[in-house]
Design a protein around this motif. Structure first.
Motif, PDB file in Angstrom:
ATOM      1  N   THR A 241       0.834  -1.213   0.000  1.00  0.00           N
ATOM      2  CA  THR A 241       0.000   0.000   0.000  1.00  0.00           C
ATOM      3  C   THR A 241       0.873   1.270   0.000  1.00  0.00           C
ATOM      4  O   THR A 241       0.393   2.356   0.348  1.00  0.00           O
ATOM      5  CB  THR A 241      -0.946   0.013   1.228  1.00  0.00           C
ATOM      6  N   GLY A 242       2.134   1.120  -0.377  1.00  0.00           N
ATOM      7  CA  GLY A 242       3.002   2.286  -0.558  1.00  0.00           C
ATOM      8  C   GLY A 242       3.604   2.847   0.717  1.00  0.00           C
ATOM      9  O   GLY A 242       4.065   3.999   0.727  1.00  0.00           O
ATOM     10  N   HIS A 243       3.618   2.057   1.791  1.00  0.00           N
ATOM     11  CA  HIS A 243       4.252   2.519   3.038  1.00  0.00           C
ATOM     12  C   HIS A 243       5.683   1.974   3.108  1.00  0.00           C
ATOM     13  O   HIS A 243       5.936   0.839   2.724  1.00  0.00           O
ATOM     14  CB  HIS A 243       3.446   2.044   4.256  1.00  0.00           C
ATOM     15  N   ASP A 244       6.562   2.810   3.611  1.00  0.00           N
ATOM     16  CA  ASP A 244       8.000   2.517   3.571  1.00  0.00           C
ATOM     17  C   ASP A 244       8.465   1.859   4.884  1.00  0.00           C
ATOM     18  O   ASP A 244       8.621   2.544   5.901  1.00  0.00           O
ATOM     19  CB  ASP A 244       8.743   3.848   3.323  1.00  0.00           C
ATOM     20  N   ILE A 245       8.692   0.539   4.834  1.00  0.00           N
ATOM     21  CA  ILE A 245       9.320  -0.115   6.002  1.00  0.00           C
ATOM     22  C   ILE A 245      10.832   0.041   5.811  1.00  0.00           C
ATOM     23  O   ILE A 245      11.456  -0.673   5.039  1.00  0.00           O
ATOM     24  CB  ILE A 245       8.914  -1.598   6.097  1.00  0.00           C
ATOM     25  N   ARG A 246      11.386   0.954   6.562  1.00  0.00           N
ATOM     26  CA  ARG A 246      12.817   1.275   6.410  1.00  0.00           C
ATOM     27  C   ARG A 246      13.682   0.191   7.050  1.00  0.00           C
ATOM     28  O   ARG A 246      14.727  -0.182   6.529  1.00  0.00           O
ATOM     29  CB  ARG A 246      13.058   2.646   7.068  1.00  0.00           C
ATOM     30  N   HIS A 247      13.230  -0.296   8.231  1.00  0.00           N
ATOM     31  CA  HIS A 247      14.006  -1.317   8.953  1.00  0.00           C
ATOM     32  C   HIS A 247      13.077  -2.331   9.594  1.00  0.00           C
ATOM     33  O   HIS A 247      11.898  -2.041   9.817  1.00  0.00           O
ATOM     34  CB  HIS A 247      14.853  -0.685  10.063  1.00  0.00           C
ATOM     35  N   ARG A 248      13.662  -3.475   9.896  1.00  0.00           N
ATOM     36  CA  ARG A 248      12.950  -4.516  10.627  1.00  0.00           C
ATOM     37  C   ARG A 248      13.838  -4.975  11.774  1.00  0.00           C
ATOM     38  O   ARG A 248      15.067  -4.963  11.640  1.00  0.00           O
ATOM     39  CB  ARG A 248      12.695  -5.679   9.658  1.00  0.00           C
ATOM     40  N   TRP A 249      13.231  -5.378  12.866  1.00  0.00           N
ATOM     41  CA  TRP A 249      14.016  -5.880  13.993  1.00  0.00           C
ATOM     42  C   TRP A 249      13.197  -6.918  14.749  1.00  0.00           C
ATOM     43  O   TRP A 249      11.984  -6.771  14.910  1.00  0.00           O
ATOM     44  CB  TRP A 249      14.397  -4.741  14.958  1.00  0.00           C
ATOM     45  N   SER A 250      13.881  -7.994  15.157  1.00  0.00           N
ATOM     46  CA  SER A 250      13.210  -9.032  15.934  1.00  0.00           C
ATOM     47  C   SER A 250      14.135  -9.472  17.062  1.00  0.00           C
ATOM     48  O   SER A 250      15.328  -9.707  16.833  1.00  0.00           O
ATOM     49  CB  SER A 250      12.894 -10.212  15.017  1.00  0.00           C
ATOM     50  N   ALA A 251      13.575  -9.609  18.261  1.00  0.00           N
ATOM     51  CA  ALA A 251      14.389  -9.976  19.430  1.00  0.00           C
ATOM     52  C   ALA A 251      15.086 -11.314  19.220  1.00  0.00           C
ATOM     53  O   ALA A 251      16.222 -11.507  19.664  1.00  0.00           O
ATOM     54  CB  ALA A 251      13.507 -10.024  20.668  1.00  0.00           C
ATOM     55  N   SER A 252      14.418 -12.249  18.550  1.00  0.00           N
ATOM     56  CA  SER A 252      15.003 -13.588  18.425  1.00  0.00           C
ATOM     57  C   SER A 252      15.971 -13.702  17.248  1.00  0.00           C
ATOM     58  O   SER A 252      16.680 -14.697  17.127  1.00  0.00           O
ATOM     59  CB  SER A 252      13.897 -14.643  18.316  1.00  0.00           C
ATOM     60  N   LEU A 253      16.012 -12.688  16.386  1.00  0.00           N
ATOM     61  CA  LEU A 253      16.913 -12.748  15.219  1.00  0.00           C
ATOM     62  C   LEU A 253      18.078 -11.771  15.309  1.00  0.00           C
ATOM     63  O   LEU A 253      19.171 -12.053  14.836  1.00  0.00           O
ATOM     64  CB  LEU A 253      16.130 -12.362  13.954  1.00  0.00           C
ATOM     65  N   ASP A 254      17.811 -10.605  15.909  1.00  0.00           N
ATOM     66  CA  ASP A 254      18.794  -9.515  15.849  1.00  0.00           C
ATOM     67  C   ASP A 254      19.323  -9.175  17.237  1.00  0.00           C
ATOM     68  O   ASP A 254      18.583  -9.270  18.220  1.00  0.00           O
ATOM     69  CB  ASP A 254      18.130  -8.267  15.253  1.00  0.00           C
ATOM     70  N   PRO A 255      20.596  -8.744  17.317  1.00  0.00           N
ATOM     71  CA  PRO A 255      21.112  -8.325  18.619  1.00  0.00           C
ATOM     72  C   PRO A 255      20.354  -7.108  19.148  1.00  0.00           C
ATOM     73  O   PRO A 255      19.927  -6.250  18.369  1.00  0.00           O
ATOM     74  CB  PRO A 255      22.574  -7.934  18.320  1.00  0.00           C
ATOM     75  N   ARG A 256      20.192  -7.076  20.470  1.00  0.00           N
ATOM     76  CA  ARG A 256      19.449  -5.974  21.090  1.00  0.00           C
ATOM     77  C   ARG A 256      20.081  -4.618  20.747  1.00  0.00           C
ATOM     78  O   ARG A 256      19.392  -3.612  20.592  1.00  0.00           O
ATOM     79  CB  ARG A 256      19.422  -6.198  22.604  1.00  0.00           C
ATOM     80  N   GLU A 257      21.413  -4.608  20.623  1.00  0.00           N
ATOM     81  CA  GLU A 257      22.066  -3.308  20.383  1.00  0.00           C
ATOM     82  C   GLU A 257      21.752  -2.727  18.992  1.00  0.00           C
ATOM     83  O   GLU A 257      22.032  -1.568  18.730  1.00  0.00           O
ATOM     84  CB  GLU A 257      23.581  -3.373  20.623  1.00  0.00           C
ATOM     85  N   ASP A 258      21.136  -3.540  18.125  1.00  0.00           N
ATOM     86  CA  ASP A 258      20.746  -3.005  16.808  1.00  0.00           C
ATOM     87  C   ASP A 258      19.415  -2.270  16.848  1.00  0.00           C
ATOM     88  O   ASP A 258      19.050  -1.597  15.881  1.00  0.00           O
ATOM     89  CB  ASP A 258      20.601  -4.157  15.793  1.00  0.00           C
ATOM     90  N   LEU A 259      18.664  -2.438  17.951  1.00  0.00           N
ATOM     91  CA  LEU A 259      17.312  -1.870  17.986  1.00  0.00           C
ATOM     92  C   LEU A 259      17.322  -0.341  17.937  1.00  0.00           C
ATOM     93  O   LEU A 259      16.698   0.261  17.052  1.00  0.00           O
ATOM     94  CB  LEU A 259      16.565  -2.366  19.241  1.00  0.00           C
ATOM     95  N   LEU A 260      18.022   0.287  18.871  1.00  0.00           N
ATOM     96  CA  LEU A 260      17.940   1.751  18.958  1.00  0.00           C
ATOM     97  C   LEU A 260      18.502   2.451  17.716  1.00  0.00           C
ATOM     98  O   LEU A 260      17.882   3.392  17.216  1.00  0.00           O
ATOM     99  CB  LEU A 260      18.608   2.253  20.239  1.00  0.00           C
ATOM    100  N   PRO A 261      19.657   2.001  17.160  1.00  0.00           N
ATOM    101  CA  PRO A 261      20.130   2.660  15.943  1.00  0.00           C
ATOM    102  C   PRO A 261      19.126   2.579  14.796  1.00  0.00           C
ATOM    103  O   PRO A 261      18.924   3.542  14.051  1.00  0.00           O
ATOM    104  CB  PRO A 261      21.413   1.896  15.590  1.00  0.00           C
ATOM    105  N   ARG A 262      18.441   1.447  14.651  1.00  0.00           N
ATOM    106  CA  ARG A 262      17.429   1.320  13.593  1.00  0.00           C
ATOM    107  C   ARG A 262      16.235   2.224  13.892  1.00  0.00           C
ATOM    108  O   ARG A 262      15.700   2.884  12.999  1.00  0.00           O
ATOM    109  CB  ARG A 262      16.967  -0.132  13.445  1.00  0.00           C
ATOM    110  N   ALA A 263      15.844   2.239  15.169  1.00  0.00           N
ATOM    111  CA  ALA A 263      14.687   3.051  15.550  1.00  0.00           C
ATOM    112  C   ALA A 263      14.961   4.538  15.323  1.00  0.00           C
ATOM    113  O   ALA A 263      14.086   5.290  14.888  1.00  0.00           O
ATOM    114  CB  ALA A 263      14.338   2.795  17.009  1.00  0.00           C
ATOM    115  N   THR A 264      16.196   4.946  15.570  1.00  0.00           N
ATOM    116  CA  THR A 264      16.564   6.361  15.418  1.00  0.00           C
ATOM    117  C   THR A 264      16.337   6.837  13.989  1.00  0.00           C
ATOM    118  O   THR A 264      16.013   7.997  13.751  1.00  0.00           O
ATOM    119  CB  THR A 264      18.059   6.550  15.794  1.00  0.00           C
ATOM    120  N   GLN A 265      16.508   5.926  13.030  1.00  0.00           N
ATOM    121  CA  GLN A 265      16.402   6.312  11.615  1.00  0.00           C
ATOM    122  C   GLN A 265      14.969   6.319  11.086  1.00  0.00           C
ATOM    123  O   GLN A 265      14.746   6.574   9.908  1.00  0.00           O
ATOM    124  CB  GLN A 265      17.236   5.345  10.770  1.00  0.00           C
ATOM    125  N   CYS A 266      13.995   5.996  11.936  1.00  0.00           N
ATOM    126  CA  CYS A 266      12.608   5.888  11.476  1.00  0.00           C
ATOM    127  C   CYS A 266      11.719   6.861  12.247  1.00  0.00           C
ATOM    128  O   CYS A 266      12.000   7.207  13.388  1.00  0.00           O
ATOM    129  CB  CYS A 266      12.098   4.465  11.679  1.00  0.00           C
TER     130      CYS A 266
END
Ligand SMILES: NC(=O)c1ccc[n+]([C@@H]2O[C@H](COP(=O)([O-])OP(=O)(O)OC[C@H]3O[C@@H](n4cnc5c(N)ncnc54)[C@H](OP(=O)(O)O)[C@@H]3O)[C@@H](O)[C@H]2O)c1
Length: 231
Positions: A24-49
């Protein structure tokens, strides 16, 4: 400003959103999952969205909201039962299994928001879906009713199908026209569409049903339905 999203979660709803939002034309810039990605990746990704979509289990949502709150982003979760003053509840009134839907199905899904000072389109500008407000105090009842009508009737049918195939040796597909018609009739005519021995007052047939269902979970359910809904 056009929103861009961080999608949190890798479960059923997150899988649907990952397909539905770009479609529907919405931009998912990043994805993050607790069971797949290190916790320290969450805030940097969130900052960019600009918007953070928390599509994970209800029990994990409050901690994520607390961790993300200092970033001053728009926080959105999809739970129908939970409310949190620091995030917006945007509950899609639908069931999401593992298989994704067609876009024509997604566009019909209504959303309930827990506040009335913004619109669905403020959060997802390309959504044309209907939306409505259920305030925080009523959300648990709202969600319990959705679960009672939807999840409980599915559980009931799943049990019927199990006994149908094991004890009668018949394929569950034979039930499909009956299942569809029961629901269609209910949608079209409400409770007046319900038929059967209980409604007719055929007590002997009901008693015979209890006898034959002895030893299955359906006996107790049938009795409870009769006691709670027919007297
Ligand atoms: N499904 C529905 O019908 C539905 C409808 C309306 C609203 N919602 C709401 O949506 C939110 C998410 O619900 P859900 O039904 O999507 O929950 P779910 O499928 O049980 O997924 C929840 C979390 O479980 C973990 N998970 C799921 N599948 C996994 C896998 N294959 N491998 C590893 N981990 C896995 C992930 O945790 P991590 O991301 O932490 O790794 C995932 O985010 C809830 O707030 C719910 O109330 C759901």
């Amino acid at each position: 400003m056009t929103p861009n999203y961080l999608l949190i979660g890798r479960g059923r709803l997150a899988t649907h959103l990952f397909h539905w939002l770009p479609a529907t034309g919405h931009d998912i810039r990043h994805r993050w999952s607790a069971s797949l990605d290190p916790r320290e990746d969450l805030l940097p990704r969130a900052t960019q969205c600009s918007h953070i979509l928390i599509a994970t289990s209800d029990r994990k949502i409050p901690d994520l909201i607390q961790a993300l709150k200092p970033l001053n982003k728009t926080l959105i979760h999809f739970s129908g039962a939970l409310t949190d003053p620091d995030a917006i509840a945007v509950h899609p009134l639908m069931t999401f299994p593992e298989q994704i839907y067609d876009l024509s199905d997604y566009v019909q899904i209504p959303f309930s928001l827990d506040r009335d000072d913004l619109q669905l389109k403020d959060l997802f500008p390309n959504f044309e879906n209907p939306s409505f407000v259920v305030p925080p105090k009523q959300r648990l009842l709202y969600h319990a009713l959705c679960a009672s009508g939807g999840n409980l009737s599915q559980l009931l049918w799943a049990e019927v199908e199990k006994i149908w195939s094991t004890k009668l040796g018949l394929p569950a597909d034979l039930l499909r026209p009956y299942q569809r018609r029961c629901l269609e009739n209910l949608i079209q005519n409400g409770a007046s569409s319900i038929t059967g021995a209980l409604v007719r007052g055929d007590q002997q047939t009901v008693k015979n049903h209890y006898d034959v269902l002895q030893g299955t979970p359906l006996k107790k359910i049938y009795e409870t339905f009769e006691q709670e809904l027919f007297q």
